[in-house]
Design an enzyme around this catalytic site. Structure first.
Site, PDB file in Angstrom:
ATOM      1  N   GLY A   6       0.819  -1.200   0.000  1.00  0.00           N
ATOM      2  CA  GLY A   6       0.000   0.000   0.000  1.00  0.00           C
ATOM      3  C   GLY A   6       0.856   1.254   0.000  1.00  0.00           C
ATOM      4  O   GLY A   6       2.054   1.218   0.291  1.00  0.00           O
ATOM      5  N   CYS A   7       0.234   2.386  -0.319  1.00  0.00           N
ATOM      6  CA  CYS A   7       0.991   3.631  -0.447  1.00  0.00           C
ATOM      7  C   CYS A   7       1.481   4.148   0.905  1.00  0.00           C
ATOM      8  O   CYS A   7       2.672   4.433   1.077  1.00  0.00           O
ATOM      9  CB  CYS A   7       0.157   4.686  -1.172  1.00  0.00           C
ATOM     10  SG  CYS A   7      -1.492   4.949  -0.496  1.00  0.00           S
ATOM     11  N   PHE A   8       0.580   4.280   1.893  1.00  0.00           N
ATOM     12  CA  PHE A   8       1.015   4.665   3.230  1.00  0.00           C
ATOM     13  C   PHE A   8       2.027   3.651   3.767  1.00  0.00           C
ATOM     14  O   PHE A   8       3.028   4.020   4.399  1.00  0.00           O
ATOM     15  CB  PHE A   8      -0.174   4.735   4.191  1.00  0.00           C
ATOM     16  CG  PHE A   8      -0.856   6.071   4.250  1.00  0.00           C
ATOM     17  CD1 PHE A   8      -0.137   7.248   4.399  1.00  0.00           C
ATOM     18  CD2 PHE A   8      -2.237   6.152   4.179  1.00  0.00           C
ATOM     19  CE1 PHE A   8      -0.767   8.471   4.468  1.00  0.00           C
ATOM     20  CE2 PHE A   8      -2.881   7.382   4.252  1.00  0.00           C
ATOM     21  CZ  PHE A   8      -2.153   8.541   4.391  1.00  0.00           C
TER      22      PHE A   8
END
EC number: 1.2.1.38
Length: 324
Positions: free
Chosen positions: A134-136
């Site tokens: 995921g990005c976070f």
């Protein structure tokens, strides 16, 4: 040239993936599958690609492509793979959260390797399937992995990160349309964000004690990028911390240490992650910055593809930020 298929190409991550692969010297897009846009030009969804491709969305898949990217909503990759079979030689890169956790990594006899190159590069080079982070999770793990490996995360870690509106996807919602997002900042999912699971598994993979992760995500009034700050107790000096990070990332193609304070513009539209360290009394502050759609999604997916097929890791990804 390898042939690539894209499932769900009308969203933000799909559009960025198309843009990268159109300019990749060793990959060719075979199809972009869409159930709602079949037969329509790619540029009907991604106007920035007007004049760059004559490709149209397809209502059919080619099960014999060399690699398929799943750019589907969370929970939809599992059902898609249950309903559609690919050849035994087709490599799969999933951009959803369906297979990121260890408990979900085995699916239909296939094991999905967690696709953070700075952590699992050797395993990814022989992988048949990869779960893209995921990005976070990407921004936060890259900020904390060196400390986790050194056993220096035993105390609680406070994390604050702000993301652009594209992190919410192409669909409209009360908190993503212009009149709400513009000139506005807000937090959401305090201390319960879904990326905490994969972050925790990676930080704990070294077998050292890890304190509680207190993560507060924020919505920013910009479109792209994530700026994350994490701080925890640290008894060493700043130079020792810098050496720790430089040693950990010495072979990383896209993660770089900065002696200057960070800002988002230096990484937006690139596959880079920049990290900065600051020490105050007995607290170490780690700042990381990425583009959520590239290093946080599609760029990292192509980086993973390069590793899987033995291409140079930076192939097709030497993108420059525009800071003015």
């Amino acid at each position: 040239m390898i042939k690539a298929g894209i499932i769900g190409g009308s969203g933000y991550t799909g559009g960025e993936l198309i843009r990268i692969l159109l300019n990749h010297p060793k990959a060719q897009i075979d199809f972009v599958y869409s159930t709602t846009r079949a037969g329509k030009p790619i540029s009907s969804a991604h106007q920035d690609l007007l004049g760059q491709t004559e490709l149209k969305f397809s209502g059919e898949i080619n099960p014999k492509v060399d690699v398929v990217f799943l750019c589907l909503g969370h929970g939809n990759s599992t059902s898609f793979l249950n309903e559609n079979q690919f050849s035994a030689s087709t490599k799969i890169i999933d951009l959803s959260n369906d297979f990121r956790l260890q408990a979900d990594s085995n699916f239909n006899g296939q094991r999905f390797i967690y696709g953070l190159p700075e952590l699992n590069k050797s395993a990814m080079q022989t992988a048949e399937a990869i779960a893209n982070p995921g990005c976070f999770a990407t921004a936060i793990q890259l900020a904390l992995l060196p400390l986790a490996k050194a056993g220096l995360l035993g105390d609680d870690v406070h994390i604050n990160a702000v993301t652009g509106s594209t992190g919410a996807g192409v669909g409209l919602s009360d908190t993503s349309h212009f009149s709400w997002r513009n000139n506005n900042v807000s937090w959401y999912k305090p201390f319960t964000h879904q990326h905490l699971g994969e972050i925790g598994e990676s930080l704990n993979s070294f077998g050292n004690s890890v304190g509680k992760l207190m993560f507060l995500p924020n919505r920013g009034n910009f479109t792209r990028g994530i700026l994350a700050t994490a701080y925890t107790k640290y008894n060493g000096n700043l130079e020792d911390a810098k050496k720790l990070y430089n040693d950990f990332y010495k072979d990383a193609a896209f993660t770089h240490m900065s002696d200057e304070e960070l800002h988002l513009k230096q990484v937006v539209n690139t596959n880079q992650c920049h990290i900065h360290l600051h020490k105050h009394d007995d607290i170490l502050l780690v700042t990381s910055a990425i583009d959520n759609l590239l290093k946080g999604a599609s760029g990292q997916a192509v980086q993973n593809m390069n590793l899987m097929f033995g291409f140079p890791e930076t192939e097709g990804l030497l993108l420059k930020a525009g800071v003015f």
